[in-house]
Motif scaffolding. Sequence first.
Motif, mmCIF file in Angstrom:
data_model
loop_
_atom_site.group_PDB
_atom_site.id
_atom_site.type_symbol
_atom_site.label_atom_id
_atom_site.label_comp_id
_atom_site.label_asym_id
_atom_site.label_seq_id
_atom_site.Cartn_x
_atom_site.Cartn_y
_atom_site.Cartn_z
ATOM 1 N N HIS A 1 0.836 -1.202 0.000
ATOM 2 C CA HIS A 1 0.000 0.000 0.000
ATOM 3 C C HIS A 1 0.873 1.254 0.000
ATOM 4 O O HIS A 1 0.941 1.987 0.980
ATOM 5 N N LEU A 2 1.552 1.510 -1.120
ATOM 6 C CA LEU A 2 2.432 2.667 -1.244
ATOM 7 C C LEU A 2 2.136 3.407 -2.543
ATOM 8 O O LEU A 2 1.798 2.784 -3.560
ATOM 9 N N VAL A 3 2.301 4.738 -2.516
ATOM 10 C CA VAL A 3 2.170 5.535 -3.724
ATOM 11 C C VAL A 3 3.032 6.787 -3.561
ATOM 12 O O VAL A 3 3.199 7.300 -2.443
ATOM 13 N N TYR A 4 3.610 7.264 -4.668
ATOM 14 C CA TYR A 4 4.388 8.509 -4.638
ATOM 15 C C TYR A 4 3.480 9.668 -5.039
ATOM 16 O O TYR A 4 2.786 9.605 -6.059
ATOM 17 N N ASN A 5 3.480 10.725 -4.238
ATOM 18 C CA ASN A 5 2.688 11.918 -4.530
ATOM 19 C C ASN A 5 3.605 12.969 -5.151
ATOM 20 O O ASN A 5 4.426 13.582 -4.452
ATOM 21 N N PRO A 6 3.496 13.193 -6.489
ATOM 22 C CA PRO A 6 4.418 14.140 -7.145
ATOM 23 C C PRO A 6 4.126 15.593 -6.797
ATOM 24 O O PRO A 6 4.985 16.458 -7.012
ATOM 25 N N TYR A 7 2.932 15.868 -6.266
ATOM 26 C CA TYR A 7 2.568 17.245 -5.972
ATOM 27 C C TYR A 7 3.099 17.712 -4.617
ATOM 28 O O TYR A 7 3.269 18.913 -4.392
ATOM 29 N N THR A 8 3.336 16.771 -3.723
ATOM 30 C CA THR A 8 3.874 17.122 -2.403
ATOM 31 C C THR A 8 5.266 16.555 -2.184
ATOM 32 O O THR A 8 5.881 16.816 -1.154
ATOM 33 N N ASN A 9 5.780 15.768 -3.168
ATOM 34 C CA ASN A 9 7.062 15.075 -3.032
ATOM 35 C C ASN A 9 7.092 14.259 -1.731
ATOM 36 O O ASN A 9 7.994 14.385 -0.913
ATOM 37 N N GLU A 10 6.073 13.416 -1.581
ATOM 38 C CA GLU A 10 5.976 12.547 -0.420
ATOM 39 C C GLU A 10 5.665 11.126 -0.870
ATOM 40 O O GLU A 10 5.092 10.904 -1.942
ATOM 41 N N ILE A 11 6.060 10.179 -0.046
ATOM 42 C CA ILE A 11 5.599 8.811 -0.209
ATOM 43 C C ILE A 11 4.437 8.603 0.758
ATOM 44 O O ILE A 11 4.566 8.898 1.948
ATOM 45 N N TRP A 12 3.322 8.109 0.241
ATOM 46 C CA TRP A 12 2.157 7.852 1.076
ATOM 47 C C TRP A 12 2.016 6.354 1.308
ATOM 48 O O TRP A 12 2.053 5.555 0.357
ATOM 49 N N GLU B 1 -8.738 0.590 5.972
ATOM 50 C CA GLU B 1 -9.565 0.668 7.163
ATOM 51 C C GLU B 1 -9.186 1.833 8.070
ATOM 52 O O GLU B 1 -9.833 2.065 9.100
ATOM 53 N N ASN B 2 -8.140 2.552 7.719
ATOM 54 C CA ASN B 2 -7.631 3.621 8.581
ATOM 55 C C ASN B 2 -7.758 4.963 7.860
ATOM 56 O O ASN B 2 -7.371 5.091 6.698
ATOM 57 N N GLU B 3 -8.241 5.943 8.533
ATOM 58 C CA GLU B 3 -8.439 7.241 7.903
ATOM 59 C C GLU B 3 -7.162 8.062 7.794
ATOM 60 O O GLU B 3 -7.128 9.066 7.076
ATOM 61 N N LYS B 4 -6.123 7.644 8.475
ATOM 62 C CA LYS B 4 -4.889 8.418 8.452
ATOM 63 C C LYS B 4 -3.888 7.823 7.453
ATOM 64 O O LYS B 4 -3.632 6.625 7.458
ATOM 65 N N ILE B 5 -3.338 8.693 6.624
ATOM 66 C CA ILE B 5 -2.265 8.318 5.701
ATOM 67 C C ILE B 5 -0.933 8.575 6.403
ATOM 68 O O ILE B 5 -0.720 9.642 6.988
ATOM 69 N N SER B 6 -0.016 7.617 6.333
ATOM 70 C CA SER B 6 1.333 7.846 6.849
ATOM 71 C C SER B 6 2.175 8.410 5.713
ATOM 72 O O SER B 6 2.407 7.740 4.707
ATOM 73 N N ARG B 7 2.616 9.642 5.866
ATOM 74 C CA ARG B 7 3.325 10.363 4.793
ATOM 75 C C ARG B 7 4.791 10.502 5.150
ATOM 76 O O ARG B 7 5.131 10.938 6.242
ATOM 77 N N PHE B 8 5.654 10.195 4.175
ATOM 78 C CA PHE B 8 7.092 10.336 4.421
ATOM 79 C C PHE B 8 7.589 11.649 3.840
ATOM 80 O O PHE B 8 7.412 11.938 2.651
ATOM 81 N N ASN B 9 8.247 12.454 4.701
ATOM 82 C CA ASN B 9 8.810 13.736 4.319
ATOM 83 C C ASN B 9 10.312 13.557 4.113
ATOM 84 O O ASN B 9 11.034 13.173 5.026
#
Length: 843
Positions: free
Chosen positions: A291-302, A307-315
Amino acid sequence: MRSLLCISILILLSAFKGHGQSDLLSGLYFASTEVVQDQRTALNLTPQKAIKVSDRFKIEFDIKLRKGDGYYGYIFRAISNRQDNFDLIANFAAPKDNFTLVFKNEILCSYKWSDLPNLVYDRWAHISISIDLKKQIVELEIDGIMKSSSINYPSIRADFDLLFGVSKYIPFQSTDVCPMTLKNIEIQDQDFKVIRKWKLEKHLDNKVLDEIENAYALVENPKWLIDKHISWEKITDLNINAYYGAVFDEKNSNLFFVDDQRIFKYNLNSSQIDTIAYSVGNPYQQLTEKHLVYNPYTNEIWSYKFENEKISRFNFETKQWSENPDENSASGFAHHNNLISPIDSSLITLLGYGFHKYNSTVFNYHSSNSTWERIDRRDQIEPRYLAATGLLNHENLLVFGGYGSKSGRQELSPGYFNDLYVFNLKDLEFRKQQTYETLESPLVPGESLILSEDSSSFYTLIFDNSKYKTSIQLAKFGIYESTQTIYQDTIPFEFLDTDSWLNLYINNSRNQLIALTNHKSNTSLYSIAYPPLNLADVYQDIPRAKWSDYLLYAIIAIFSLFGGVLFFFLKKKKSLADASESNIDSNTFHDQLFKKVPRKQESSILFLGGFQIFNDSGTEITSGFSPTLKQLFLLIFFNTIHNRKGISSLKLEETLWSDKTEKSARNNRNVNISKLRAALDEVHGIEIINENSYWKLKVDVYCDYFVVLNIISKAKKEELNPEEIISLTGLLEYGELLPSIQEDWIDHFKAQYANEVIDCLVNLLDSRHLADNSKIRLLIAENIFVLDPINEDALIVKCKTLHKIGKGSMARHVYDSYCKEYRRLLDTEFNISFNDILESKSG
């Protein structure tokens, strides 16, 4: 903020639309001191005869120098009358004479590196050498800087042999090769007319034809850059424990591999690996679902959990994850697809599998309110997993293939999907776009697809997920037409459902497609130049005029096979009493001509109309033969049949794995021989053996190719009976010999077969069984034209027969069409008139 988002979307789309340049790599890479002398590269522009020079000539070419493979070597040699040498020599490490032009034992001119400020390693430069025998002047121009020198040459005419790299000419032998790559070689005559031009792009195996006269240059130990478009090349292997997945930053060509303690950043341009340890937090520990995706707009890995409403974002700046979740159980959506939407930067996931159920589910996560929206699209797309996705444009996503079932339940008739959907990113709805023809073997794609440069098709990786030891191939599918192209080279892959992962990326800065394979902790990266090509795309077409050579070889080979001696003979005239002995009456005979005859399937190999192989029970096992295995089998087969002793290991390696190192080619050969033996275990009567270092086949099964050859062999000695004629024409109706195998090495086998069939059909026209049947004679002539569109015998038969039955205008049309085709193929006029054709004694 909205403006920033729009700009980001435009940047993403421009990068996506610019998927590589359509320019192909070209050039001949010269192996130098990085290999032993026997493996260094030689290019001989005049292997057949020297170029005759009157007054002057000029040769020019593009060159790219490389650093690190030695310092000294020959770039070019011109040897006049086999006794005088003009040499262009490179010595990268010399204190002053780094590039030197030599005539016999005299230095004519030289350059230092400082003389050539724009000449650098790994950049194309232009070199020209002009030798004027009349003015006694030699001019050398390197990267726009010209120098000249006078010479004392005894004549204004000479024969020149032209060489690059290794020279084997006595007494000018040398194995010192400049570490270089060449392309666009041109030779001009005394009138500045280009008389030879070798692009060094498309090629044959060890030859390359020039663009002007089709004169061939001979190459030893070639490494063609265009071949990077047809072969996968391994970049690196990585071992990653607790592999949570990989994501790609296309803008910066960075791949990120995530595990439970760190992120590995691999840059595709520099091949540099950086390790980023977590300072705070962790991703969700979804080992079986990634369950990983790269967000090019924030330069983060999500990292996310449905089942969880919180995304763990890597800065990347703080090296922190925003959450620190505990270990998680499976959510039931393995091998789903995901992306960050270019419309509103929300997270979207599609499809997936878990708990023995396939899904048509779409999840949409909105970061603004931290909520998941869940939609079941079973009414629009069959539940599936192992599908491929990729952006078509900023509003639509392509969804291709997969494995699943209409009901979604694993126990209810699951199967493969070979279809294409468009998924709208605004309303999150699917629309079916295309259904493709079912492939030979069951295949599913990797996770992603790449849009072609013109947006009319897409690329993806495909493999057989029914096997653990499987292989990957690149494929191209049309979006608006149901076209599909499978590329020949393969990548080994171990697939065990949620233990294995496969993805395809594009590296725009280097015009490469990148394949990522992962099985448990083992991850590998491979590259192929963009756009990808098949072997047929990089091989030059052999000029038609050269086919006479192949036909000569074909005649010799076929007569060697049957132990016959080539001779001309007259057909014996048999009595009508012989015909009455046949159990086929005249009407039945004519009705059965040119109708397909049954072919045995149990323990058989079929070549006409396509490659097929059946086991002892009559079950087709062709799908078990990869393109490489087919080539390997056919190489051994034809070399066994036509030269008896088989084919050597070296020749196999040169033909199938010429782009590999010696060790790699040997390993590939051994592995594929083992695979071929295993595949043939189901067919008793076929055995691979090795005798005196030659690979051979023992074949004792039905083969339609053998049947045709045996009938043709008999026809050379005596008139065929009706059963044999029906058998021959009925088998020919299945089609050409191995039409889907388009390889240079098989061309002369196909040519010899076509020649023998044509000769046999021409002789059949004299058969008493067919003498008075105009319809059959026209059919035979038409069949000859399929194999040889300018066959004169077929022309005479067709024109005379049509004229005889009162269709004179049609006969004239046939003649006129023949003349046009004759002119197009041979570039000369057909010199027999229509009246002469009609009055011909033959036919």
